[in-house]
Motif scaffolding. Structure first.
Motif, PDB file in Angstrom:
ATOM      1  N   THR A  90       0.811  -1.217   0.000  1.00 27.23           N
ATOM      2  CA  THR A  90       0.000   0.000   0.000  1.00 27.23           C
ATOM      3  C   THR A  90       0.845   1.268   0.000  1.00 27.23           C
ATOM      4  O   THR A  90       0.362   2.329  -0.390  1.00 27.23           O
ATOM      5  CB  THR A  90      -0.924   0.043   1.235  1.00 27.23           C
ATOM      6  OG1 THR A  90      -0.128   0.091   2.427  1.00 27.23           O
ATOM      7  CG2 THR A  90      -1.836  -1.165   1.279  1.00 27.23           C
ATOM      8  N   ALA A  91       2.092   1.163   0.425  1.00 28.53           N
ATOM      9  CA  ALA A  91       2.946   2.348   0.530  1.00 28.53           C
ATOM     10  C   ALA A  91       3.097   3.053  -0.814  1.00 28.53           C
ATOM     11  O   ALA A  91       3.103   4.290  -0.886  1.00 28.53           O
ATOM     12  CB  ALA A  91       4.310   1.965   1.092  1.00 28.53           C
ATOM     13  N   ALA A  92       3.229   2.266  -1.891  1.00 28.75           N
ATOM     14  CA  ALA A  92       3.425   2.869  -3.212  1.00 28.75           C
ATOM     15  C   ALA A  92       2.146   3.542  -3.725  1.00 28.75           C
ATOM     16  O   ALA A  92       2.206   4.570  -4.391  1.00 28.75           O
ATOM     17  CB  ALA A  92       3.887   1.807  -4.202  1.00 28.75           C
ATOM     18  N   PHE A  93       0.986   2.966  -3.403  1.00 30.21           N
ATOM     19  CA  PHE A  93      -0.285   3.496  -3.904  1.00 30.21           C
ATOM     20  C   PHE A  93      -0.772   4.680  -3.076  1.00 30.21           C
ATOM     21  O   PHE A  93      -1.479   5.544  -3.590  1.00 30.21           O
ATOM     22  CB  PHE A  93      -1.347   2.390  -3.902  1.00 30.21           C
ATOM     23  CG  PHE A  93      -2.531   2.679  -4.783  1.00 30.21           C
ATOM     24  CD1 PHE A  93      -2.480   2.419  -6.143  1.00 30.21           C
ATOM     25  CD2 PHE A  93      -3.701   3.191  -4.252  1.00 30.21           C
ATOM     26  CE1 PHE A  93      -3.576   2.675  -6.964  1.00 30.21           C
ATOM     27  CE2 PHE A  93      -4.801   3.456  -5.058  1.00 30.21           C
ATOM     28  CZ  PHE A  93      -4.736   3.193  -6.424  1.00 30.21           C
ATOM     29  N   PHE A  94      -0.394   4.717  -1.798  1.00 29.03           N
ATOM     30  CA  PHE A  94      -0.837   5.787  -0.905  1.00 29.03           C
ATOM     31  C   PHE A  94       0.360   6.478  -0.257  1.00 29.03           C
ATOM     32  O   PHE A  94       0.559   6.394   0.958  1.00 29.03           O
ATOM     33  CB  PHE A  94      -1.772   5.230   0.176  1.00 29.03           C
ATOM     34  CG  PHE A  94      -3.082   4.736  -0.359  1.00 29.03           C
ATOM     35  CD1 PHE A  94      -4.087   5.622  -0.690  1.00 29.03           C
ATOM     36  CD2 PHE A  94      -3.302   3.387  -0.541  1.00 29.03           C
ATOM     37  CE1 PHE A  94      -5.304   5.167  -1.190  1.00 29.03           C
ATOM     38  CE2 PHE A  94      -4.520   2.917  -1.032  1.00 29.03           C
ATOM     39  CZ  PHE A  94      -5.521   3.814  -1.364  1.00 29.03           C
ATOM     40  N   PRO A  95       1.164   7.187  -1.043  1.00 32.23           N
ATOM     41  CA  PRO A  95       2.267   7.956  -0.456  1.00 32.23           C
ATOM     42  C   PRO A  95       1.717   9.147   0.322  1.00 32.23           C
ATOM     43  O   PRO A  95       0.540   9.512   0.188  1.00 32.23           O
ATOM     44  CB  PRO A  95       3.063   8.408  -1.680  1.00 32.23           C
ATOM     45  CG  PRO A  95       2.034   8.506  -2.762  1.00 32.23           C
ATOM     46  CD  PRO A  95       1.059   7.390  -2.496  1.00 32.23           C
ATOM     47  N   GLU A  97       1.991  12.253  -0.075  1.00 26.50           N
ATOM     48  CA  GLU A  97       1.446  13.361  -0.861  1.00 26.50           C
ATOM     49  C   GLU A  97       0.026  13.094  -1.357  1.00 26.50           C
ATOM     50  O   GLU A  97      -0.651  14.007  -1.823  1.00 26.50           O
ATOM     51  CB  GLU A  97       2.364  13.694  -2.042  1.00 26.50           C
ATOM     52  CG  GLU A  97       2.688  12.547  -2.948  1.00 26.50           C
ATOM     53  CD  GLU A  97       4.001  11.862  -2.576  1.00 26.50           C
ATOM     54  OE1 GLU A  97       4.604  11.256  -3.474  1.00 26.50           O
ATOM     55  OE2 GLU A  97       4.402  11.924  -1.398  1.00 26.50           O
ATOM     56  N   ARG A  98      -0.445  11.869  -1.231  1.00 31.44           N
ATOM     57  CA  ARG A  98      -1.821  11.544  -1.642  1.00 31.44           C
ATOM     58  C   ARG A  98      -2.808  11.700  -0.483  1.00 31.44           C
ATOM     59  O   ARG A  98      -4.024  11.641  -0.672  1.00 31.44           O
ATOM     60  CB  ARG A  98      -1.863  10.105  -2.176  1.00 31.44           C
ATOM     61  CG  ARG A  98      -3.189   9.723  -2.774  1.00 31.44           C
ATOM     62  CD  ARG A  98      -3.139   8.383  -3.447  1.00 31.44           C
ATOM     63  NE  ARG A  98      -4.454   7.986  -3.913  1.00 31.44           N
ATOM     64  CZ  ARG A  98      -4.682   7.277  -4.989  1.00 31.44           C
ATOM     65  NH1 ARG A  98      -3.681   6.869  -5.729  1.00 31.44           N
ATOM     66  NH2 ARG A  98      -5.908   6.944  -5.335  1.00 31.44           N
ATOM     67  N   ARG A  99      -2.292  11.913   0.717  1.00 32.98           N
ATOM     68  CA  ARG A  99      -3.168  11.948   1.896  1.00 32.98           C
ATOM     69  C   ARG A  99      -4.210  13.066   1.811  1.00 32.98           C
ATOM     70  O   ARG A  99      -5.373  12.856   2.156  1.00 32.98           O
ATOM     71  CB  ARG A  99      -2.334  12.097   3.167  1.00 32.98           C
ATOM     72  CG  ARG A  99      -3.133  11.772   4.406  1.00 32.98           C
ATOM     73  CD  ARG A  99      -2.382  12.020   5.711  1.00 32.98           C
ATOM     74  NE  ARG A  99      -0.994  11.703   5.697  1.00 32.98           N
ATOM     75  CZ  ARG A  99      -0.379  10.827   6.506  1.00 32.98           C
ATOM     76  NH1 ARG A  99      -1.096  10.168   7.390  1.00 32.98           N
ATOM     77  NH2 ARG A  99       0.914  10.640   6.439  1.00 32.98           N
ATOM     78  N   SER A 170       3.022   7.096   8.143  1.00 31.58           N
ATOM     79  CA  SER A 170       2.753   6.494   6.842  1.00 31.58           C
ATOM     80  C   SER A 170       1.682   5.416   6.987  1.00 31.58           C
ATOM     81  O   SER A 170       1.499   4.837   8.067  1.00 31.58           O
ATOM     82  CB  SER A 170       4.028   5.882   6.261  1.00 31.58           C
ATOM     83  OG  SER A 170       4.400   4.730   7.014  1.00 31.58           O
ATOM     84  N   LEU A 171       1.004   5.139   5.882  1.00 28.61           N
ATOM     85  CA  LEU A 171       0.006   4.070   5.896  1.00 28.61           C
ATOM     86  C   LEU A 171       0.659   2.736   6.216  1.00 28.61           C
ATOM     87  O   LEU A 171       0.095   1.903   6.935  1.00 28.61           O
ATOM     88  CB  LEU A 171      -0.712   4.003   4.547  1.00 28.61           C
ATOM     89  CG  LEU A 171      -1.821   2.967   4.414  1.00 28.61           C
ATOM     90  CD1 LEU A 171      -2.911   3.183   5.454  1.00 28.61           C
ATOM     91  CD2 LEU A 171      -2.416   3.002   3.012  1.00 28.61           C
ATOM     92  N   GLN A 172       1.852   2.535   5.715  1.00 28.24           N
ATOM     93  CA  GLN A 172       2.567   1.291   5.977  1.00 28.24           C
ATOM     94  C   GLN A 172       2.839   1.115   7.469  1.00 28.24           C
ATOM     95  O   GLN A 172       2.655   0.021   8.021  1.00 28.24           O
ATOM     96  CB  GLN A 172       3.881   1.269   5.198  1.00 28.24           C
ATOM     97  CG  GLN A 172       4.643  -0.039   5.317  1.00 28.24           C
ATOM     98  CD  GLN A 172       5.906  -0.025   4.466  1.00 28.24           C
ATOM     99  OE1 GLN A 172       6.299   0.999   3.924  1.00 28.24           O
ATOM    100  NE2 GLN A 172       6.540  -1.172   4.343  1.00 28.24           N
ATOM    101  N   ALA A 173       3.255   2.180   8.143  1.00 29.01           N
ATOM    102  CA  ALA A 173       3.538   2.096   9.583  1.00 29.01           C
ATOM    103  C   ALA A 173       2.265   1.802  10.375  1.00 29.01           C
ATOM    104  O   ALA A 173       2.279   1.012  11.327  1.00 29.01           O
ATOM    105  CB  ALA A 173       4.175   3.398  10.063  1.00 29.01           C
TER     106      ALA A 173
END
Length: 197
Positions: A90-95, A97-99, A170-173
Motif C-alpha cells: 500500500t505504501a506505493a499506492f498511498f504515499p 502526498e496523496r493523503r 505512513s500508511l505502511q507504519a
C-alpha cells in the motif's frame, strides 16, 4: 515564465472534488466539471466513464498493489507474512502526498449511499482477489479466506486512521501496528493464554 499546470486528468479530479464538496455529488454535473476545468465534456469522457469514476479510478492498480507482493513472494512464505507483504504494497499506492486528496475524498464517499456501496464493493472485490491469489499459492481453506479478510480489514482500519486529521504516520507504519496488534491477539503469551499478559 508560465506557471506549471497539472495534466488534464489531474485537473478534472481536483475540480470534481471541489465541486462535489461544495455542491454535493448528486447535484454536480459533468458539464459543470468540464466547464470549471476549462475542457469539453468530450474531454472529460476521454478520461473518465462517468463522474463516479473520478473518485474510483485506478481500481486495477489498487488491487495489484496487494496481489503483486503475494504472487512474487518465495514459495515457503508463511501465510501471515503474505498478508504483511500485501499490506506493505500500500505504501506505493498511498504515499504521503496523496493523503490530502484522500482526506477530501472520504467525506464525499461517506455522504452518498451509492458511493458508500461502491466503496464497499471495491473492498469486497479486493477480498475475493486476494483469496484467489492465496489459493493459487496453495493456501487451503479456510485459511485463504481468513487471511484475505484479515488483509482487507487491517487495510481498511489503517486507511481510516491514515486520513484522520492529526495523523502523520505512513500508511505502511499504521498497517504494521494494526497487524502486530492482531497477531498479538492470536499468539500465546508467556503464561499460555492467547492475547493476554
Amino acid at each position: 515564465m508560465a506557471r506549471w499546470q497539472p495534466g488534464t486528468r489531474e485537473r478534472l479530479q481536483a475540480v470534481s472534488l471541489r465541486l462535489f464538496a461544495e455542491q454535493g455529488f448528486e447535484r454536480t454535473t459533468v458539464a459543470e466539471i468540464a466547464a470549471a476545468a476549462e475542457v469539453t465534456e468530450r474531454t472529460f469522457f476521454r478520461h473518465f466513464a462517468d463522474k463516479r469514476e473520478v473518485l474510483f479510478a485506478g481500481q486495477e492498480d489498487f488491487v495489484a498493489m496487494f496481489l503483486d507482493p503475494v504472487r512474487t513472494a518465495p514459495a515457503d512464505t508463511p501465510t501471515i507474512e503474505l498478508v504483511s507483504r500485501a499490506l506493505e504494497g500500500t505504501a506505493a499506492f498511498f504515499p504521503d502526498e496523496r493523503r490530502a486528496w484522500s482526506r477530501r475524498r472520504q467525506p464525499i464517499i461517506d455522504s452518498e449511499p451509492s458511493l458508500r456501496e461502491r466503496e464497499l464493493g471495491k473492498l469486497a472485490t479486493l477480498t475475493v482477489r486476494i483469496g484467489e491469489a492465496l489459493r493459487e499459492r496453495g493456501v487451503e481453506e479456510p485459511g485463504a479466506t481468513l487471511a484475505a479478510e484479515t488483509a482487507v480489514t487491517v487495510f481498511h482500519l489503517s486507511f481510516q486512521q491514515w486520513i484522520a486529521p492529526d495523523e502523520d504516520r505512513s500508511l505502511q507504519a499504521i498497517a504494521r501496528e494494526r497487524l502486530d496488534a492482531l497477531t498479538a491477539l492470536v499468539t500465546p503469551s508467556q503464561n499460555g493464554r492467547t492475547g493476554r499478559s
